[in-house]
Scaffold this motif. Structure first.
Motif, PDB file in Angstrom:
ATOM      1  N   THR A  66      75.587 -38.231 -18.071  1.00 20.45           N
ATOM      2  CA  THR A  66      75.386 -37.264 -17.004  1.00 20.45           C
ATOM      3  C   THR A  66      76.349 -37.536 -15.852  1.00 20.45           C
ATOM      4  N   ALA A  67      76.739 -36.463 -15.202  1.00 22.40           N
ATOM      5  CA  ALA A  67      77.557 -36.576 -13.995  1.00 22.40           C
ATOM      6  C   ALA A  67      76.626 -36.460 -12.795  1.00 22.40           C
ATOM      7  N   ASP A  68      77.025 -37.037 -11.678  1.00 18.93           N
ATOM      8  CA  ASP A  68      76.182 -37.021 -10.490  1.00 18.93           C
ATOM      9  C   ASP A  68      76.124 -35.642  -9.853  1.00 18.93           C
ATOM     10  N   ILE A  69      77.270 -34.949  -9.810  1.00 19.32           N
ATOM     11  CA  ILE A  69      77.355 -33.604  -9.229  1.00 19.32           C
ATOM     12  C   ILE A  69      78.201 -32.768 -10.188  1.00 19.32           C
ATOM     13  N   VAL A  70      77.694 -31.601 -10.548  1.00 19.60           N
ATOM     14  CA  VAL A  70      78.401 -30.770 -11.521  1.00 19.60           C
ATOM     15  C   VAL A  70      78.515 -29.338 -11.011  1.00 19.60           C
ATOM     16  N   PHE A  71      79.733 -28.809 -11.112  1.00 21.76           N
ATOM     17  CA  PHE A  71      79.995 -27.401 -10.836  1.00 21.76           C
ATOM     18  C   PHE A  71      80.280 -26.765 -12.202  1.00 21.76           C
ATOM     19  N   PRO A  72      79.224 -26.276 -12.887  1.00 21.22           N
ATOM     20  CA  PRO A  72      79.385 -25.845 -14.279  1.00 21.22           C
ATOM     21  C   PRO A  72      80.392 -24.721 -14.491  1.00 21.22           C
ATOM     22  N   LYS A  73      80.346 -23.704 -13.653  1.00 24.51           N
ATOM     23  CA  LYS A  73      81.254 -22.575 -13.861  1.00 24.51           C
ATOM     24  C   LYS A  73      82.700 -22.956 -13.610  1.00 24.51           C
ATOM     25  N   ALA A  74      82.928 -23.806 -12.624  1.00 26.23           N
ATOM     26  CA  ALA A  74      84.286 -24.258 -12.314  1.00 26.23           C
ATOM     27  C   ALA A  74      84.706 -25.407 -13.239  1.00 26.23           C
ATOM     28  N   ARG A  75      83.750 -25.953 -13.981  1.00 25.35           N
ATOM     29  CA  ARG A  75      83.996 -27.061 -14.909  1.00 25.35           C
ATOM     30  C   ARG A  75      84.570 -28.280 -14.175  1.00 25.35           C
ATOM     31  N   VAL A  76      83.842 -28.667 -13.119  1.00 28.04           N
ATOM     32  CA  VAL A  76      84.200 -29.853 -12.339  1.00 28.04           C
ATOM     33  C   VAL A  76      83.008 -30.810 -12.361  1.00 28.04           C
ATOM     34  N   ALA A  77      83.261 -32.054 -12.760  1.00 28.39           N
ATOM     35  CA  ALA A  77      82.225 -33.083 -12.810  1.00 28.39           C
ATOM     36  C   ALA A  77      82.593 -34.190 -11.830  1.00 28.39           C
ATOM     37  N   VAL A  78      81.628 -34.567 -10.989  1.00 29.60           N
ATOM     38  CA  VAL A  78      81.856 -35.596  -9.971  1.00 29.60           C
ATOM     39  C   VAL A  78      80.957 -36.795 -10.285  1.00 29.60           C
ATOM     40  N   PHE A  79      81.564 -37.967 -10.278  1.00 30.35           N
ATOM     41  CA  PHE A  79      80.834 -39.210 -10.494  1.00 30.35           C
ATOM     42  C   PHE A  79      80.972 -40.059  -9.235  1.00 30.35           C
ATOM     43  N   VAL A  80      79.854 -40.556  -8.721  1.00 29.72           N
ATOM     44  CA  VAL A  80      79.873 -41.467  -7.569  1.00 29.72           C
ATOM     45  C   VAL A  80      79.602 -42.859  -8.134  1.00 29.72           C
ATOM     46  N   ASP A  81      80.633 -43.692  -8.132  1.00 28.78           N
ATOM     47  CA  ASP A  81      80.567 -44.997  -8.779  1.00 28.78           C
ATOM     48  C   ASP A  81      80.315 -46.119  -7.786  1.00 28.78           C
ATOM     49  N   GLY A  82      79.389 -46.993  -8.137  1.00 26.63           N
ATOM     50  CA  GLY A  82      79.116 -48.178  -7.336  1.00 26.63           C
ATOM     51  C   GLY A  82      80.181 -49.236  -7.557  1.00 26.63           C
ATOM     52  N   CYS A  83      80.546 -49.928  -6.504  1.00 27.35           N
ATOM     53  CA  CYS A  83      81.627 -50.916  -6.580  1.00 27.35           C
ATOM     54  C   CYS A  83      81.299 -52.045  -7.557  1.00 27.35           C
ATOM     55  N   PHE A  84      80.073 -52.522  -7.557  1.00 23.41           N
ATOM     56  CA  PHE A  84      79.724 -53.612  -8.478  1.00 23.41           C
ATOM     57  C   PHE A  84      79.655 -53.106  -9.901  1.00 23.41           C
ATOM     58  N   TRP A  85      78.888 -52.052 -10.129  1.00 16.56           N
ATOM     59  CA  TRP A  85      78.593 -51.598 -11.487  1.00 16.56           C
ATOM     60  C   TRP A  85      79.803 -51.049 -12.225  1.00 16.56           C
ATOM     61  N   HIS A  86      80.774 -50.521 -11.503  1.00 14.46           N
ATOM     62  CA  HIS A  86      81.929 -49.908 -12.159  1.00 14.46           C
ATOM     63  C   HIS A  86      83.209 -50.703 -11.922  1.00 14.46           C
ATOM     64  N   GLY A  87      83.104 -51.870 -11.310  1.00 13.38           N
ATOM     65  CA  GLY A  87      84.237 -52.771 -11.177  1.00 13.38           C
ATOM     66  C   GLY A  87      85.329 -52.274 -10.246  1.00 13.38           C
ATOM     67  N   CYS A  88      84.960 -51.920  -9.034  1.00 17.00           N
ATOM     68  CA  CYS A  88      85.934 -51.448  -8.040  1.00 17.00           C
ATOM     69  C   CYS A  88      87.051 -52.485  -7.868  1.00 17.00           C
ATOM     70  N   PRO A  89      88.314 -52.033  -7.965  1.00 16.50           N
ATOM     71  CA  PRO A  89      89.410 -52.983  -7.819  1.00 16.50           C
ATOM     72  C   PRO A  89      89.480 -53.611  -6.417  1.00 16.50           C
ATOM     73  N   GLU A  90      88.941 -52.945  -5.407  1.00 24.14           N
ATOM     74  CA  GLU A  90      88.966 -53.479  -4.042  1.00 24.14           C
ATOM     75  C   GLU A  90      87.792 -54.397  -3.733  1.00 24.14           C
ATOM     76  N   HIS A  91      86.591 -54.029  -4.196  1.00 28.64           N
ATOM     77  CA  HIS A  91      85.386 -54.701  -3.724  1.00 28.64           C
ATOM     78  C   HIS A  91      84.580 -55.449  -4.776  1.00 28.64           C
ATOM     79  N   HIS A  92      84.907 -55.298  -6.028  1.00 28.08           N
ATOM     80  CA  HIS A  92      84.101 -55.962  -7.063  1.00 28.08           C
ATOM     81  C   HIS A  92      84.280 -57.470  -6.986  1.00 28.08           C
ATOM     82  N   ARG A  93      83.161 -58.160  -6.905  1.00 27.35           N
ATOM     83  CA  ARG A  93      83.163 -59.618  -6.955  1.00 27.35           C
ATOM     84  C   ARG A  93      82.368 -60.027  -8.183  1.00 27.35           C
ATOM     85  N   PRO A  94      82.971 -60.776  -9.067  1.00 24.84           N
ATOM     86  CA  PRO A  94      82.263 -61.181 -10.285  1.00 24.84           C
ATOM     87  C   PRO A  94      80.999 -61.967  -9.965  1.00 24.84           C
TER      88      PRO A  94
END
Length: 166
Positions: A66-94
């Protein structure tokens, strides 16, 4: 104070739990899977701009993601990713405890995110990923600017009529 008063007891995590301690289990249970503060704030900003969207749906019915926000007719899917869970290159700390498990978990999340992006793009969708640390007003503007490029008529939001040409 509650612990000193004897109102709290230490219970070991269940045997099938990955948590290394009751405190870790409590923190893990407190992590939200949806309706996080960044998601709610971003949705609020988009709604204030007159955009209408679906929340937490599958962009592709046969894809179990599932996507967090979806514009079905425009076919745009938005995902809001957490820095820890998705491994942000700036903020992820192992993680320091159970580090091998968490390293594999985050790498798996990254692989799944990349696969999801590819599958959606192959199906004609525009994918937008927003990190939780990003300025959400800027992210909302970025999303809004992507929608007209996909066709204003497909947006379905109020107040988004094309401007008259001069």
């Amino acid at each position: 104070m509650a612990r000193v008063a004897g109102l709290l007891t230490e219970q070991a995590p269940p045997e099938d739990s990955w948590a290394t301690s009751p405190a870790v289990r409590s923190v893990m249970q407190g992590n939200r899977g949806k309706d996080t503060k960044p998601e709610v704030r971003l949705r609020s900003l988009l709604h204030a701009e007159g955009l209408r969207y679906r929340v937490g749906i599958r962009p592709l019915p046969n894809l179990r993601r599932t996507a967090d926000i979806v514009f079905p007719k425009a076919r745009v899917a938005v995902f809001v990713d957490g820095c820890f869970w998705h491994g942000c290159p700036e903020h992820h700390r192992p993680a320091t405890k159970n580090s091998e498990f968490w390293r594999e978990k985050i790498e798996g999340n990254r692989r799944r995110d990349a696969e999801t992006d590819g599958l959606l793009r192959d199906a004609g969708w525009q994918v937008i990923r927003v990190w939780e640390h990003e300025d959400l007003a800027e992210a909302a503007n970025r999303i809004h600017s992507m929608l007209p490029a996909r066709g204003r008529a497909a947006i379905g939001g109020a107040g988004l009529q094309p401007e008259p040409t001069k």
